[in-house]
Design an enzyme around this catalytic site. Structure first.
Site, mmCIF file in Angstrom:
data_model
loop_
_atom_site.group_PDB
_atom_site.id
_atom_site.type_symbol
_atom_site.label_atom_id
_atom_site.label_comp_id
_atom_site.label_asym_id
_atom_site.label_seq_id
_atom_site.Cartn_x
_atom_site.Cartn_y
_atom_site.Cartn_z
ATOM 1 C CB ILE A 129 50.463 47.850 30.377
ATOM 2 C CG1 ILE A 129 49.834 48.266 29.041
ATOM 3 C CG2 ILE A 129 51.866 48.373 30.506
ATOM 4 C CD1 ILE A 129 49.793 49.777 28.845
ATOM 5 N N GLY A 130 48.474 44.990 29.952
ATOM 6 C CA GLY A 130 47.105 44.539 30.179
ATOM 7 C C GLY A 130 46.703 43.450 29.209
ATOM 8 C CB THR A 142 37.234 39.826 26.259
ATOM 9 O OG1 THR A 142 36.848 39.801 27.641
ATOM 10 C CG2 THR A 142 36.442 38.786 25.489
ATOM 11 C CE1 TYR A 143 35.308 41.248 21.990
ATOM 12 C CE2 TYR A 143 35.468 42.860 23.766
ATOM 13 C CZ TYR A 143 34.713 42.007 22.982
ATOM 14 O OH TYR A 143 33.363 41.905 23.192
ATOM 15 C CG LEU A 181 47.742 40.193 24.329
ATOM 16 C CD1 LEU A 181 49.046 39.557 23.864
ATOM 17 C CD2 LEU A 181 47.355 39.661 25.690
ATOM 18 C CG ASP A 234 33.793 47.091 29.946
ATOM 19 O OD1 ASP A 234 33.355 46.692 31.049
ATOM 20 O OD2 ASP A 234 34.821 46.616 29.425
#
Length: 454
Positions: free
Chosen positions: A26-27, A30-31, A33, A148
């Site tokens: 689902i996404g 940077t760090y 999945l 963020d």
């Protein structure tokens, strides 16, 4: 997933992984999945964040451990709940399991802009914003800065008792910022560029939770207009936070900042160093009211303008924003942001976050096509919308004045919160080091559940 068909590996999987039936990805960030899975025993949906493998010899990512540390210390209705943490010592990959939220503000805004072609109703905007501020006030009261905030990191729960409840997510850049305050610029560039505060863009070496409030202001404007307010183009080649195009977009809306209105402006590195582009280029302010869809003298406009105050010391705080007149007027904000605010109002069936069913935990490819998935009981082939049943009750208003906030675990205020965390951990760096050392003592090939909250 437990039968080995979804995601591969089957019986070779560690026991903790076999308790999940993988749905898809689902996404991706940077760090790592983020995957959607269903638990075998509870048959409910879980979001599993897999951090990318560390470089050889580096051990577990400090970013991942910091996120675990902060989420273990938080407990609030409007902050995402960490359920489990697992580590795979074969490849040093780390997995964080969260309660799954079907929606996020990015998809909600996009649905109104591209599919419905009309604005989000006032009750929903107000309820989403109030809950976001409530969660953020809890974090800031406990000396946690998120760094963020953006629409894709603001989740909204779907079917169930928490339907329409906002959850602040993705704490990968979050940190504790209590005194003694180290220069935060050492952490590098933070906040996605469209939501980055001007003090960050101008190279501030010290900044506060006010950067979160600027981001909330940008999100508020986006909820009102269905498009980003400051849509700058990021210069990828530069390692520093200075982004001229983003500053240009901000100055065109809010006007050119001045030392009279922002006294510490003259101390910011890039204000001093780039006289040609920043100081030399004067902007005629068109006024914020020309870019948003609310009257200039309305409480909504007043709140927005206080969130987008140039001087971070004058910028409204989350606690102050919660007491603003905007939230005292009808329609009052409700705990369920996704229900109609009055009888007869049309229900919006928002699409669930898209799910890529062609990916699995190990990176191999499954045979299922990509499709949106809901955790509700929608019929097969029509599960994209996580539909809202027409029989849902009307929103329960939030009593803003005197409303009981979530307790801060017995902490009387920010100073006490900071002292408690210092006495418990010493400092974040030593906690990270000791935790990582403990993880690495496990024999190779081990799969460890670090802790289980649920």
């Amino acid at each position: 997933m437990g039968d080995g068909r979804s995601g591969g590996g089957g019986a070779n999987r560690p026991a903790w992984l076999q308790q999940y039936d993988l749905v898809g990805k689902i996404g991706e960030g940077t760090y790592g999945l983020v995957f959607l899975a269903r638990t075998s025993h509870r048959k409910c949906c879980i979001a599993i964040k897999k951090f990318k493998q560390s470089k050889e010899g580096d051990g577990v990512s400090p970013t991942a451990i910091r996120e675990i540390m902060l989420l273990r210390e938080t407990c609030h209705e409007n902050v995402v709940k960490l359920v489990n943490v697992h580590i795979n010592h074969v490849d040093m990959s780390l997995y964080l399991a969260f309660d799954y939220a079907e929606y996020d503000l990015y998809e909600i805004i996009r649905h109104h802009r591209e599919k419905l072609s009309h604005s989000i109703n006032q009750y929903t905007v107000k309820s989403l914003l109030w809950q976001l501020l409530n969660g953020l006030n809890y974090l800031h009261s406990n000396w946690i800065i998120h760094r963020d905030l953006k629409p894709s990191n603001i989740l909204v729960m779907g079917d169930g008792e928490e339907h329409g409840v906002v959850k602040i997510a993705d704490f990968g850049l979050a940190r504790i910022y209590q005194a003694p305050l180290k220069p935060l610029y050492e952490n590098g560039v933070v906040v996605t560029i469209w939501y980055r505060a001007p003090e960050l863009l101008l190279g501030a070496k010290h900044y506060t939770s006010a950067v979160d409030m600027w981001a909330v202001g940008c999100i508020f404007a986006e909820l009102l207009t269905l498009k980003p307010l400051f849509q700058g183009v990021e210069a990828k080649a530069t390692p520093n936070p200075f982004q001229l195009d983003q500053l240009d977009k901000i100055f065109k809306v809010l006007g050119h900042p001045t030392p009279e209105k922002w006294p510490t402006l003259v101390n910011l590195p890039y204000w001093q160093n780039d006289q040609q582009h920043i100081q030399g280029h004067k902007y005629d302010s068109h006024g914020l009211h020309n870019f948003v869809t609310v009257p200039q003298k309305s409480p909504a406009y007043d709140l927005l303008s206080k969130m987008l105050e140039y001087d971070p010391r004058k910028r409204i705080t989350a606690a102050q924003a919660l007491e603003h007149e905007y939230f005292r007027m009808d329609p009052l904000p409700g705990r369920n942001a996704l229900v109609p605010s009055q009888p007869g109002e049309k229900i919006v069936n928002y699409p669930a976050r898209p799910v890529d069913t062609t990916a699995d935990f190990e990176g191999t490819v499954a045979v299922q096509p990509s499709q949106p998935v809901s955790s509700g009981n929608a019929a097969s082939g029509n599960i994209a919308a996580a539909s809202v049943a027409p029989s849902r009750s009307m929103p329960r208003s939030m009593h803003v004045v005197g409303m009981q906030r979530m307790p801060n675990a017995g902490i009387s205020g920010p100073s006490a919160a900071a002292e408690t965390k210092r006495s418990k951990y010493g400092n974040a760096e030593s906690w990270l080091s000791s935790t990582e050392e403990a993880l690495l003592r496990k024999p190779n090939g081990g799969h460890t559940c670090l802790f289980e909250i649920a």
